[in-house]
Design a protein around this motif. Structure first.
Motif, PDB file in Angstrom:
ATOM      1  N   VAL A  20      41.314  33.829  37.366  1.00 61.14           N
ATOM      2  CA  VAL A  20      42.398  33.961  38.103  1.00 61.14           C
ATOM      3  C   VAL A  20      42.563  33.063  39.283  1.00 61.14           C
ATOM      4  O   VAL A  20      41.525  32.655  40.049  1.00 61.14           O
ATOM      5  CB  VAL A  20      42.990  35.409  38.576  1.00 61.14           C
ATOM      6  N   GLU A  21      43.797  32.691  39.879  1.00 66.57           N
ATOM      7  CA  GLU A  21      43.720  31.713  41.052  1.00 66.57           C
ATOM      8  C   GLU A  21      44.347  32.486  42.160  1.00 66.57           C
ATOM      9  O   GLU A  21      45.461  33.166  41.821  1.00 66.57           O
ATOM     10  CB  GLU A  21      44.694  30.629  41.034  1.00 66.57           C
ATOM     11  N   LEU A  22      43.628  32.832  43.261  1.00 72.22           N
ATOM     12  CA  LEU A  22      44.175  33.561  44.434  1.00 72.22           C
ATOM     13  C   LEU A  22      44.774  32.597  45.256  1.00 72.22           C
ATOM     14  O   LEU A  22      43.997  31.454  45.814  1.00 72.22           O
ATOM     15  CB  LEU A  22      42.900  34.345  45.028  1.00 72.22           C
ATOM     16  N   ALA A  23      45.941  32.941  45.685  1.00 73.25           N
ATOM     17  CA  ALA A  23      46.563  32.054  46.770  1.00 73.25           C
ATOM     18  C   ALA A  23      46.870  32.958  48.224  1.00 73.25           C
ATOM     19  O   ALA A  23      47.404  34.036  48.197  1.00 73.25           O
ATOM     20  CB  ALA A  23      48.063  31.826  46.339  1.00 73.25           C
ATOM     21  N   ALA A  24      46.185  32.450  49.014  1.00 77.23           N
ATOM     22  CA  ALA A  24      46.400  33.075  50.535  1.00 77.23           C
ATOM     23  C   ALA A  24      47.737  33.584  51.054  1.00 77.23           C
ATOM     24  O   ALA A  24      48.650  32.769  50.711  1.00 77.23           O
ATOM     25  CB  ALA A  24      45.850  32.251  51.515  1.00 77.23           C
ATOM     26  N   GLY A  25      47.838  34.754  51.316  1.00 78.81           N
ATOM     27  CA  GLY A  25      49.044  35.265  51.704  1.00 78.81           C
ATOM     28  C   GLY A  25      50.012  35.661  50.495  1.00 78.81           C
ATOM     29  O   GLY A  25      51.030  35.850  50.936  1.00 78.81           O
ATOM     30  N   LEU A  26      49.635  35.417  49.205  1.00 80.02           N
ATOM     31  CA  LEU A  26      50.601  35.475  48.022  1.00 80.02           C
ATOM     32  C   LEU A  26      49.977  36.452  46.989  1.00 80.02           C
ATOM     33  O   LEU A  26      50.508  37.231  46.716  1.00 80.02           O
ATOM     34  CB  LEU A  26      50.989  34.280  47.546  1.00 80.02           C
ATOM     35  N   GLY A  27      48.726  36.292  46.735  1.00 79.94           N
ATOM     36  CA  GLY A  27      48.021  36.941  45.678  1.00 79.94           C
ATOM     37  C   GLY A  27      47.648  36.333  44.660  1.00 79.94           C
ATOM     38  O   GLY A  27      47.455  35.066  44.774  1.00 79.94           O
ATOM     39  N   VAL A  28      47.615  36.786  43.170  1.00 80.93           N
ATOM     40  CA  VAL A  28      47.234  36.187  41.947  1.00 80.93           C
ATOM     41  C   VAL A  28      48.262  35.288  41.511  1.00 80.93           C
ATOM     42  O   VAL A  28      49.550  35.770  41.297  1.00 80.93           O
ATOM     43  CB  VAL A  28      46.666  37.226  41.024  1.00 80.93           C
ATOM     44  N   VAL A  29      48.209  33.995  41.701  1.00 82.52           N
ATOM     45  CA  VAL A  29      49.367  32.885  41.175  1.00 82.52           C
ATOM     46  C   VAL A  29      49.313  33.324  39.708  1.00 82.52           C
ATOM     47  O   VAL A  29      48.803  33.664  38.944  1.00 82.52           O
ATOM     48  CB  VAL A  29      48.524  31.525  41.201  1.00 82.52           C
ATOM     49  N   GLY A  30      50.714  33.330  39.452  1.00 75.45           N
ATOM     50  CA  GLY A  30      51.387  33.773  38.098  1.00 75.45           C
ATOM     51  C   GLY A  30      51.678  35.259  37.881  1.00 75.45           C
ATOM     52  O   GLY A  30      51.984  35.401  36.871  1.00 75.45           O
ATOM     53  N   ASP A  31      51.247  36.005  38.876  1.00 79.82           N
ATOM     54  CA  ASP A  31      51.196  37.430  38.581  1.00 79.82           C
ATOM     55  C   ASP A  31      52.501  38.133  39.287  1.00 79.82           C
ATOM     56  O   ASP A  31      53.035  37.422  39.968  1.00 79.82           O
ATOM     57  CB  ASP A  31      50.177  38.295  39.138  1.00 79.82           C
ATOM     58  N   ALA A 111      35.911  30.635  47.320  1.00 81.62           N
ATOM     59  CA  ALA A 111      36.123  30.373  48.847  1.00 81.62           C
ATOM     60  C   ALA A 111      37.384  31.140  49.217  1.00 81.62           C
ATOM     61  O   ALA A 111      38.249  30.958  49.972  1.00 81.62           O
ATOM     62  CB  ALA A 111      36.434  28.777  49.090  1.00 81.62           C
ATOM     63  N   TRP A 112      37.119  32.744  49.349  1.00 82.75           N
ATOM     64  CA  TRP A 112      38.259  33.724  49.632  1.00 82.75           C
ATOM     65  C   TRP A 112      37.624  34.821  50.317  1.00 82.75           C
ATOM     66  O   TRP A 112      36.391  35.120  50.035  1.00 82.75           O
ATOM     67  CB  TRP A 112      39.014  33.826  48.479  1.00 82.75           C
ATOM     68  N   ILE A 113      38.329  35.421  50.964  1.00 82.92           N
ATOM     69  CA  ILE A 113      38.056  36.632  51.727  1.00 82.92           C
ATOM     70  C   ILE A 113      39.203  37.603  51.603  1.00 82.92           C
ATOM     71  O   ILE A 113      40.230  37.175  51.513  1.00 82.92           O
ATOM     72  CB  ILE A 113      37.809  36.596  53.250  1.00 82.92           C
ATOM     73  N   TRP A 114      39.101  38.773  51.175  1.00 86.95           N
ATOM     74  CA  TRP A 114      40.009  39.843  51.097  1.00 86.95           C
ATOM     75  C   TRP A 114      40.113  40.886  52.200  1.00 86.95           C
ATOM     76  O   TRP A 114      38.963  41.270  52.619  1.00 86.95           O
ATOM     77  CB  TRP A 114      40.269  40.376  49.654  1.00 86.95           C
ATOM     78  N   ARG A 115      41.316  41.516  52.348  1.00 82.27           N
ATOM     79  CA  ARG A 115      41.334  42.751  53.169  1.00 82.27           C
ATOM     80  C   ARG A 115      41.884  43.737  52.659  1.00 82.27           C
ATOM     81  O   ARG A 115      43.047  43.644  52.254  1.00 82.27           O
ATOM     82  CB  ARG A 115      41.970  42.099  54.642  1.00 82.27           C
ATOM     83  N   THR A 116      41.348  45.058  52.704  1.00 81.94           N
ATOM     84  CA  THR A 116      42.054  46.265  52.223  1.00 81.94           C
ATOM     85  C   THR A 116      43.307  46.314  52.962  1.00 81.94           C
ATOM     86  O   THR A 116      43.431  46.426  54.285  1.00 81.94           O
ATOM     87  CB  THR A 116      41.197  47.322  51.966  1.00 81.94           C
ATOM     88  N   SER A 117      44.512  46.928  52.314  1.00 82.80           N
ATOM     89  CA  SER A 117      45.769  47.108  53.065  1.00 82.80           C
ATOM     90  C   SER A 117      45.894  48.708  52.956  1.00 82.80           C
ATOM     91  O   SER A 117      46.435  49.392  53.841  1.00 82.80           O
ATOM     92  CB  SER A 117      46.787  46.436  52.802  1.00 82.80           C
ATOM     93  N   ARG A 118      45.710  49.156  51.679  1.00 84.22           N
ATOM     94  CA  ARG A 118      46.140  50.526  51.538  1.00 84.22           C
ATOM     95  C   ARG A 118      45.311  51.076  50.299  1.00 84.22           C
ATOM     96  O   ARG A 118      45.214  50.316  49.290  1.00 84.22           O
ATOM     97  CB  ARG A 118      47.473  50.822  51.647  1.00 84.22           C
ATOM     98  N   THR A 119      45.177  52.231  49.779  1.00 82.35           N
ATOM     99  CA  THR A 119      45.117  52.933  48.604  1.00 82.35           C
ATOM    100  C   THR A 119      46.350  52.852  47.819  1.00 82.35           C
ATOM    101  O   THR A 119      47.444  53.142  48.298  1.00 82.35           O
ATOM    102  CB  THR A 119      44.627  54.320  48.708  1.00 82.35           C
ATOM    103  N   ARG A 120      46.290  52.388  46.547  1.00 81.18           N
ATOM    104  CA  ARG A 120      47.501  52.460  45.474  1.00 81.18           C
ATOM    105  C   ARG A 120      47.859  54.001  45.059  1.00 81.18           C
ATOM    106  O   ARG A 120      46.841  54.563  44.955  1.00 81.18           O
ATOM    107  CB  ARG A 120      46.872  51.496  44.093  1.00 81.18           C
ATOM    108  N   PHE A 121      48.972  54.129  45.336  1.00 81.25           N
ATOM    109  CA  PHE A 121      49.442  55.350  44.968  1.00 81.25           C
ATOM    110  C   PHE A 121      50.070  55.268  43.645  1.00 81.25           C
ATOM    111  O   PHE A 121      50.447  54.346  42.868  1.00 81.25           O
ATOM    112  CB  PHE A 121      50.845  55.849  45.819  1.00 81.25           C
TER     113      PHE A 121
END
Length: 125
Positions: A20-31, A111-121
């Motif tokens: 997958v391609e991860l785009a900063a501030g957007l997520g998984v490209v194509g998802d 070359a990426w870093i992720w940050r958790t924002s919340r648990t998925r409900f």
């Protein structure tokens, strides 16, 4: 990372893929859930301009294993996650946790870093 998934259309499950391609501030490209503003239909109905804080969905592979052992027909991607993890207790990560590629496989990018924002409900119909 045990498996990677994405779906360009709204669906409960996502399709497995090799990378997958991860785009900063957007997520998984194509998802379908990628974007700067919310893409989840229930949130769009409330306010389509709110920031998208759930751009990449992680799910513990060990939970899938436990459910499968109990007879539930679940496989990686079946619950809509983008990354099925191994050895990462995602449910215990506090909001704001930052992680680097040293914890995750290079299959999701190097070359990426992720940050958790919340648990998925869970979704309810």
């Amino acid at each position: 990372v045990r498996a990677l998934h994405l779906s360009a259309e709204y669906s409960f499950s996502k399709v497995s893929c090799e990378s997958v391609e991860l785009a900063a501030g957007l997520g998984v490209v194509g998802d379908v859930h990628s974007g700067a503003v919310v893409r989840h239909r229930s949130r769009v109905e409330r306010d389509p301009n709110q920031p998208n804080l759930r751009q990449v969905h992680l799910f513990d592979g060990e939970i899938l294993d436990m459910l499968a052992a109990e007879g539930f027909p679940v496989t990686p991607g079946a619950l809509g996650e983008n990354l099925t993890t191994v050895g990462l207790d995602a449910l215990s990560l506090p909001t704001g946790t930052r992680s680097s590629p040293s914890i995750m496989s290079s299959r999701a990018g190097s070359a990426w870093i992720w940050r958790t924002s919340r648990t998925r409900f869970p979704a309810f119909w």
